[in-house]
Write an enzyme that holds these catalytic residues in place. Structure first.
Site, mmCIF file in Angstrom:
data_model
loop_
_atom_site.group_PDB
_atom_site.id
_atom_site.type_symbol
_atom_site.label_atom_id
_atom_site.label_comp_id
_atom_site.label_asym_id
_atom_site.label_seq_id
_atom_site.Cartn_x
_atom_site.Cartn_y
_atom_site.Cartn_z
ATOM 1 N N LYS A 90 0.853 -1.205 0.000
ATOM 2 C CA LYS A 90 0.000 0.000 0.000
ATOM 3 C C LYS A 90 0.880 1.242 0.000
ATOM 4 C CE LYS A 90 -2.972 -0.900 3.556
ATOM 5 N NZ LYS A 90 -3.500 -2.290 3.640
ATOM 6 N N LYS A 165 23.805 -15.083 -25.835
ATOM 7 C CA LYS A 165 22.448 -15.020 -25.304
ATOM 8 C C LYS A 165 21.446 -14.592 -26.357
ATOM 9 C CE LYS A 165 21.632 -10.582 -23.144
ATOM 10 N NZ LYS A 165 22.232 -9.650 -24.105
ATOM 11 N N ASP A 167 18.176 -12.592 -27.741
ATOM 12 C CA ASP A 167 17.504 -11.317 -27.557
ATOM 13 C C ASP A 167 16.382 -11.592 -26.553
ATOM 14 O OD1 ASP A 167 16.613 -8.844 -30.083
ATOM 15 O OD2 ASP A 167 16.524 -8.732 -27.890
#
Lengths: 401, 401
Positions: A90, A165, A167
């Protein structure tokens, strides 16, 4: 206690009451009144004000202040959902308030998985004993056929890249599923290894519905994935933690920072980058963490970067993780990278590899040569005399001034 | 195309190039150069610039502009991870940029589960045909024993509350597990129903590691949970979607906005509140959505609230969801709530129930009376003549001026 520190902008007279309202209201109370701490059991769960510090004055008589609140460990259940909801649930909606620091006791931190491999596990896995690792990204993925992707992978592998790696936006399975790619790139890596002696690993983008992720991750690991690229903030830290905690997923996790700017970008709202990409990433079990480098066009800033690296490397119940600073990395920068980050680093290049005049294989090789030079104590200029690819890279991108 | 609109602050001369860089670079290209769209297959996946509109000038010759980019549907895989990573992944880290609008074609939206119950399903479930529902929150949860919690639940049930929800920060299982609470509150609700004829439902906070959530949700549903309270942003939209898509989880989902302020709070970074708490919440399958009301101390603003409600209710492939505006709700506000939100609404009160001079049962009853009055076309003042509890509520909190 978990101690959370917030930067707020408020009237100075309101700070004490606000801090008290947070400490009680976000643990045992409701927003209208203090709950009577009428017996010891409830009191064990009550938050407390740890400190209020006025930092600066701003317009309208308000101040910037840092409020620190302690939340009892017993209020958390070992998930990120419990951690984030409690310390910034909150409260995140309460106007100009930003979470800037989180101090988590070891006893609670130990409930989070942390990296399964960490720095030493990745070094063993990728057979890179002391020097920085070199990582590259596919120049393009989306829309390409499997043969075209394999061609890109092989070129990078020939350059001596340790880890290639995906995309992180590679989601379509229309032409090449993650499973097919892992198998095909592994075969390609083995072909290249017959000549070079090094087998390049592949960090596959882990995709799909969350209830299938663990099974998919296991499968990809079995098929030979070198790492799992995970869009950590997009999926959520608890999803990453489930992967890291799963002993059947025996492959390192490479965390991508996609979407994280939506959390850390501002300065009067959100959560600091070092928490988002350093502290929580390591707790969630990221073995390697991509984050914006200091050399790109949009930077986190020196202090934030130092804190982020500190989070990845500090003494902890968890193994350290490898930082992979991203953006604006070129071979001439390698000595600077050593100075800024040391050895335990992933040299992560995209354009700095694909933009090499000799193509990506040459681009990768230039980085390998640059690292070899620094490891050996030679200057890049000297090393370039022996290496055409490095010379060309220095001609194109130079060195930092 | 998924069309995403961003608010940026930049040099006006840079806008066109920046837009092109986003459209190509975040789909098929890399950051250094445009990928040659050398064959049709890749072109199918390429993003396009849909529009650039300068909104205002700011300091230093820069402008505020709205850039709209179209992303081909084929780039997404039906997950929120793919959606968010693609439209606001790396881009979220690109300086002063905020995601302000998302237009999602029905064909893609249909890949997301949407609410399993929606407005009509919740009405049927809670046996509330036409009027607004009334929801309350436990005044306190953390640290209390099961008998103390049951006592709170029963008091609220006696007030005629339709749905009682946990505090979203209730994670500790030291004294009362979610399963034990569901069973105990159900028995209490049945006891109260013998006298009142209405069985109050319980929205239990769904907690724990993600790989156990579906199973836990099924169990809680079987035990008689009235709804699952889910910290939507803390867990992630794909986690919520897995719950909504699971036919074995036959209970409505109540989304809590905890942590969302970290995303929407600013104005030059992050993601608009109506997207975070309206559009994505409904797509993920939230049947009921809690969000900051216009009556509390920190508000979203009229335009943002209207857009949020619009997202929950617009013509769509998905059922509409019930809005539950939260903060500053008291019985005298009920006619205003009708004017602002209509009938399909959850009147969500905390302090406005527990702070009633007669206690929570009286507090709940006062809301029920206020709603009955508005349904019947009477003024609250007239209804208060017949109802002590309503009269007391009006005396304490009044009506909006």
């Amino acid at each position: 206690m978990v101690i959370a520190t917030y930067r707020v902008i408020d009237n100075p007279q309101a700070l004490a009451k606000r801090a008290e309202g947070i400490a009680v209201g976000l643990t045992i109370g409701s927003w209208t009144e203090l709950v009577q701490t009428r017996h010891q059991q409830v009191a064990l769960h009550c938050g407390q004000v740890e400190g209020i510090e006025v930092i600066d004055e701003v317009s309208g008589g308000r101040v910037i202040a840092e409020i620190s609140i302690g939340y009892p460990q017993a209020n958390f259940d070992g998930t990120f959902a419990s951690l984030l909801t409690t310390v910034f649930g909150k409260l995140s909606m309460d106007g100009e308030i930003r979470l800037i620091r989180l101090q988590i006791p070891n006893q609670l931190a130990a409930q989070f998985p942390g990296p399964k491999f960490g720095v030493s596990g990745c070094r063993a896995r990728y057979n890179v004993e002391t020097r920085p690792l070199v990582m590259s990204i596919f120049k393009a993925c989306v829309g390409l056929t499997l043969p075209e992707l394999v061609e890109q992978f092989e070129a990078q592998a020939r350059g001596g890249i340790d880890l290639v790696k995906d995309d992180e936006i590679f989601f379509t399975e229309a032409y090449a599923t993650p499973e097919a790619r892992v198998v095909a790139y592994r075969a390609a890596a083995q072909r290249v290894a017959e000549k070079t002696g090094r087998e390049t690993a592949y960090a596959v983008n882990l995709t799909g519905p969350v209830h299938q992720l663990q099974q998919r991750a296991q499968k990809l690991a079995e098929l030979g994935a070198g790492a799992l690229l995970v869009n950590m903030v997009a999926y959520g830290y608890d999803v990453v933690a489930a992967l890291a905690a799963d002993p059947e997923i025996n492959v390192p996790i490479l965390a991508h920072p996609a979407v994280s700017g939506a959390l850390y970008g501002g300065d009067t709202y959100g959560i600091e980058a070092d928490i988002v990409l350093g502290q929580l990433a390591r707790m969630a079990g990221a073995d390697m963490v991509i984050f914006p480098s200091m050399y790109g066009s949009v930077v986190l800033g020196e202090a934030a970067t130092a804190r982020l690296i500190g989070h990845l490397r500090s003494e902890s119940v968890h193994r350290p993780a490898l930082p992979a600073p991203s953006a604006g990395i070129y071979p001439g920068l390698v000595p600077q990278l050593y100075r800024d980050f040391g050895n335990d680093l992933i040299v992560n290049a995209g354009g700095g590899i694909h933009g090499h005049p000799g193509g990506p294989a040459a681009g990768g090789q230039a980085f390998v040569e640059a690292i070899r030079a620094v490891q050996g104590g030679w200057s890049l200029a000297d090393a370039a005399k022996e290496s055409d690819v490095l010379r060309q890279a220095l001609e194109k991108w130079g060195t930092p001034s």
